[in-house]
Design a protein around this motif. Structure first.
Motif: not given
Length: 421
Positions: A223-225, A292, A296, A316-318, A351, A354, A359
């Motif tokens: 899950y990333a946003d 991941s 990044q 970006l956070r994952i 996420e 994070c 990651v």
């Protein structure tokens, strides 16, 4: 003789064009009709001719030179026959007020006798004539005149058969084009279905019209946003923002596919993918961790370029978590392949907890990958609605297993150590 009312010449010529007969080579079936007409009537010449806007063209001729195929329409007796709905029979043209001054009567070839019948198609248009011609006055018995009528019907039947074949070929061509269009539409539909659903799921949907929900015991969810995405929306115009987001997610799709992950969906600035489904595999956690790190790395490289242009960075956070999920297709008109379960919720919480540019993985994921990757323990972190969760930062591939200095790409030893080589 009584002339038929004049018809629209444009419509008549359009009807003639349907037969595609003008200037075609001789055909035995038409030649047999003219030869039979000449023999029955005792005449030296018989013609099957068609009239376009300027000429009388002879599809078949008996008793005329081979190079004589047409003549100006206005000098022919057949022009009058074309306007009639019945047989025209003139034993001696030189004593008939209408025809005696025509050049073909008064001059060479000095035609004296004429009997002709219009060739009238099924819509009522006269396309041409069947006629017998002589160079001396000549009388026909009623049975001979009737034979000319019957032979004209036979000539028209040949023309209608030609038209039917043309129409059949056109219909077959339309059917072939329709089949091709249908196949192209089906292929496009299949391609679209494969783009929005995993292949195995798409095949099941096509075969049965629905997809049974599946429980997958061993999966890994990524899950990333982007942190503070709302601030980006305030500094970039909508078109540039969406173009950049599309570029990022497009690259994420490529990375996911390369690492055998299935893209599930995007939600605003969030990106969700998973490994180990719809077909199970042993490398789902490894695949998600590799993806991941590569996502990044892509964002970091993009941010270096953005810094040179003095543009805001994308942070970006994952979160990555391994566990069980339920997967299935929802929707009736717009199909969506989605996953549900606590493992998905944990990945999202990972996420959220994070740091940007890093990651964050769970202990369940670490269990599958710790011998291949360098990680940093974070201890237990309290997350909303779940409680304390053991978390680890995923830093890189261990140097001995890495094909690059930054530890994003695995080497051959990586896969041997993973037990999948």
């Amino acid at each position: 003789m009584q002339d038929a009312p004049s018809v629209n010449e444009t419509d008549r010529l359009a009807a003639l064009a349907l037969y595609r007969i003008m200037d075609t080579p001789p055909e035995f079936a038409f030649d047999a009709v003219t030869e039979l007409a000449a023999e029955i009537c005792g005449c030296p010449v018989a013609l099957i001719s068609l009239m376009d806007e300027r000429r009388q063209w002879m599809k078949s001729k008996y008793g005329l030179p081979a190079d004589y195929t047409e003549c100006p329409r206005e000098i022919t007796v057949c022009s009058a026959t074309l306007c009639s709905n019945d047989l025209i029979y003139v034993p001696d043209l030189t004593i008939h007020e209408r025809y005696k001054h025509l050049p073909i009567v008064a001059e060479e070839p000095h035609i004296r006798f004429y009997c002709g019948m219009p060739l009238i198609n099924r819509e009522g248009y006269a396309l041409g004539t069947l006629c017998v011609v002589g160079f001396e006055p000549h009388e026909l018995r009623p049975s001979q005149r009737e034979a000319v009528r019957r032979l004209s019907q036979q000539a028209m039947a040949l023309l209608e058969l030609r038209r039917q074949l043309i129409e059949r070929d056109a219909l077959l061509e339309e059917l072939a084009q329709a089949k091709t269009s249908a196949e192209q539409a089906r292929d496009q539909s299949d391609d679209l279905l494969r783009n929005i659903l995993p292949q195995k799921v798409a095949e099941e949907l096509k075969a049965s019209g629905h997809v049974e929900p599946r429980f997958h015991e061993a999966t890994t969810i990524l899950y990333a946003d982007f942190k503070e995405f709302t601030l980006l929306t305030e500094t970039l115009d909508p078109a540039r923002l969406l173009a950049q987001l599309d570029q990022n997610f497009g690259r994420f799709d490529d990375i996911s596919k390369t690492n055998r992950l299935e893209t599930i969906k995007t939600i605003g600035d969030a990106y969700l993918c998973a490994g180990g489904l719809p077909e199970s595999n042993r490398t789902h956690a490894i695949d998600a961790c590799l993806a991941s790190l590569q996502m990044q790395a892509f964002i970091r490289n993009a941010n270096r370029q953005r810094e040179k242009l003095r543009l805001p960075s994308w942070e970006l956070r994952i979160g990555v978590n391994s566990g069980s999920v339920i997967a299935g297709v929802v929707g009736q008109r717009r199909f969506t392949y989605d996953i549900w379960g606590n493992s998905v919720n944990v990945a999202q919480r990972l996420e959220e907890a994070c740091e940007p540019g890093r990651v964050n993985i769970s202990a369940s994921t670490l269990h599958h990958v710790e011998r291949l990757f360098q990680t940093e323990p974070r201890g237990q972190v309290e997350v909303k609605h779940i409680g304390a969760v053991d978390m680890y930062f995923l830093d890189r591939i261990r140097p001995e297993f890495s094909a690059d200095s930054e530890g994003h790409m695995p080497n051959a030893e990586f896969w041997r150590a993973s037990g999948t080589a």
